[in-house]
Design a protein around this motif. Structure first.
Motif, mmCIF file in Angstrom:
data_model
loop_
_atom_site.group_PDB
_atom_site.id
_atom_site.type_symbol
_atom_site.label_atom_id
_atom_site.label_comp_id
_atom_site.label_asym_id
_atom_site.label_seq_id
_atom_site.Cartn_x
_atom_site.Cartn_y
_atom_site.Cartn_z
ATOM 1 N N MET A 1 1.038 -1.134 0.016
ATOM 2 C CA MET A 1 0.060 0.003 0.092
ATOM 3 C C MET A 1 0.960 1.075 -0.080
ATOM 4 S SD MET A 1 -2.790 0.926 2.533
ATOM 5 C CE MET A 1 -3.618 2.405 3.020
ATOM 6 N N CYS A 2 0.688 2.311 -0.950
ATOM 7 C CA CYS A 2 1.316 3.363 -1.063
ATOM 8 C C CYS A 2 0.903 4.328 -0.162
ATOM 9 C CB CYS A 2 1.268 3.918 -2.242
ATOM 10 S SG CYS A 2 2.058 2.758 -3.589
ATOM 11 N N ALA A 3 1.663 5.078 0.366
ATOM 12 C CA ALA A 3 1.317 6.435 1.297
ATOM 13 C C ALA A 3 0.955 7.539 0.531
ATOM 14 C CB ALA A 3 2.456 6.820 2.270
ATOM 15 N N PHE A 4 -0.107 8.319 0.965
ATOM 16 C CA PHE A 4 -0.503 9.386 -0.117
ATOM 17 C C PHE A 4 0.362 10.504 0.367
ATOM 18 C CE2 PHE A 4 -3.222 13.033 -0.253
ATOM 19 C CZ PHE A 4 -3.455 13.211 -1.675
ATOM 20 N N SER A 5 0.998 11.143 -0.720
ATOM 21 C CA SER A 5 1.707 12.363 -0.490
ATOM 22 C C SER A 5 0.999 13.476 -0.912
ATOM 23 C CB SER A 5 3.244 12.162 -1.040
ATOM 24 O OG SER A 5 3.817 13.241 -1.066
ATOM 25 N N SER A 6 0.752 14.576 -0.235
ATOM 26 C CA SER A 6 -0.007 15.640 -0.731
ATOM 27 C C SER A 6 1.116 16.834 -0.962
ATOM 28 C CB SER A 6 -0.808 16.250 0.513
ATOM 29 O OG SER A 6 -1.308 17.511 0.173
ATOM 30 N N GLY A 60 1.116 15.900 -14.532
ATOM 31 C CA GLY A 60 2.261 17.006 -14.085
ATOM 32 C C GLY A 60 3.343 16.144 -13.673
ATOM 33 N N GLU A 61 4.189 16.684 -13.020
ATOM 34 C CA GLU A 61 5.367 16.056 -12.412
ATOM 35 C C GLU A 61 5.188 15.295 -11.200
ATOM 36 O OE1 GLU A 61 8.108 19.441 -11.664
ATOM 37 O OE2 GLU A 61 8.460 19.992 -13.751
ATOM 38 N N ASN A 62 5.972 14.446 -10.736
ATOM 39 C CA ASN A 62 6.046 13.621 -9.561
ATOM 40 C C ASN A 62 4.377 13.006 -9.241
ATOM 41 O OD1 ASN A 62 8.797 14.199 -9.248
ATOM 42 N ND2 ASN A 62 8.123 16.104 -8.397
ATOM 43 N N GLY A 63 3.703 12.539 -10.358
ATOM 44 C CA GLY A 63 2.415 11.966 -10.173
ATOM 45 C C GLY A 63 1.471 12.878 -10.017
ATOM 46 N N GLY A 64 1.575 14.081 -9.854
ATOM 47 C CA GLY A 64 0.643 15.202 -9.613
ATOM 48 C C GLY A 64 -0.074 15.532 -10.835
ATOM 49 N N MET A 65 -0.881 16.720 -10.906
ATOM 50 C CA MET A 65 -1.761 17.098 -12.077
ATOM 51 C C MET A 65 -1.652 18.504 -12.129
ATOM 52 S SD MET A 65 -3.345 14.542 -13.389
ATOM 53 C CE MET A 65 -4.869 14.875 -14.224
#
Length: 108
Positions: A1-6, A60-65
């Motif tokens: 399970m991946c930790a959610f990174s905001s 976007g970068e690093n898995g963002g939008m």
């Protein structure tokens, strides 16, 4: 399970001409750099929210939008000197960032 990174967007960019003759159309754009979760964008002219918008989200970068909002607005002389604001916000992370500039409307 991946930790959610905001991650909140580092940049918010307002572009387009903020000068027009009354009755002309302004086409403005506001772009928020990569964030996770993606931000929402609102537009304000003075205290009035502008709703004639088109929103586009892209990877976007690093898995963002990234989020880009374009607004179309017909200007009137009464709006001369009002503050036009682009606000990026995320209710989940309580993030908020604005870019603002003064609108100049010339009479016909």
């Amino acid at each position: 399970m991946c930790a959610f990174s905001s991650v909140d967007p580092e940049e918010l960019t307002l572009s387009g001409s903020l000068e027009a003759v009354e009755g002309q159309v302004l086409n403005l754009s506001c772009h928020a750099s990569s964030s996770n979760p993606p931000v929402k964008i609102r537009w304000w002219l003075g205290y009035k929210e502008l709703n004639n918008t088109i929103v586009k989200m892209e990877e976007g970068e690093n898995g963002g939008m990234t989020t880009t909002s374009n607004v179309i607005h017909w200007v009137s002389r009464e709006e001369n000197g009002l503050r036009l604001t682009c606000e990026a916000f995320n209710n989940g992370t309580h993030f908020s960032k604005i870019q603002a500039a003064k609108l100049t409307v010339y009479c016909k």
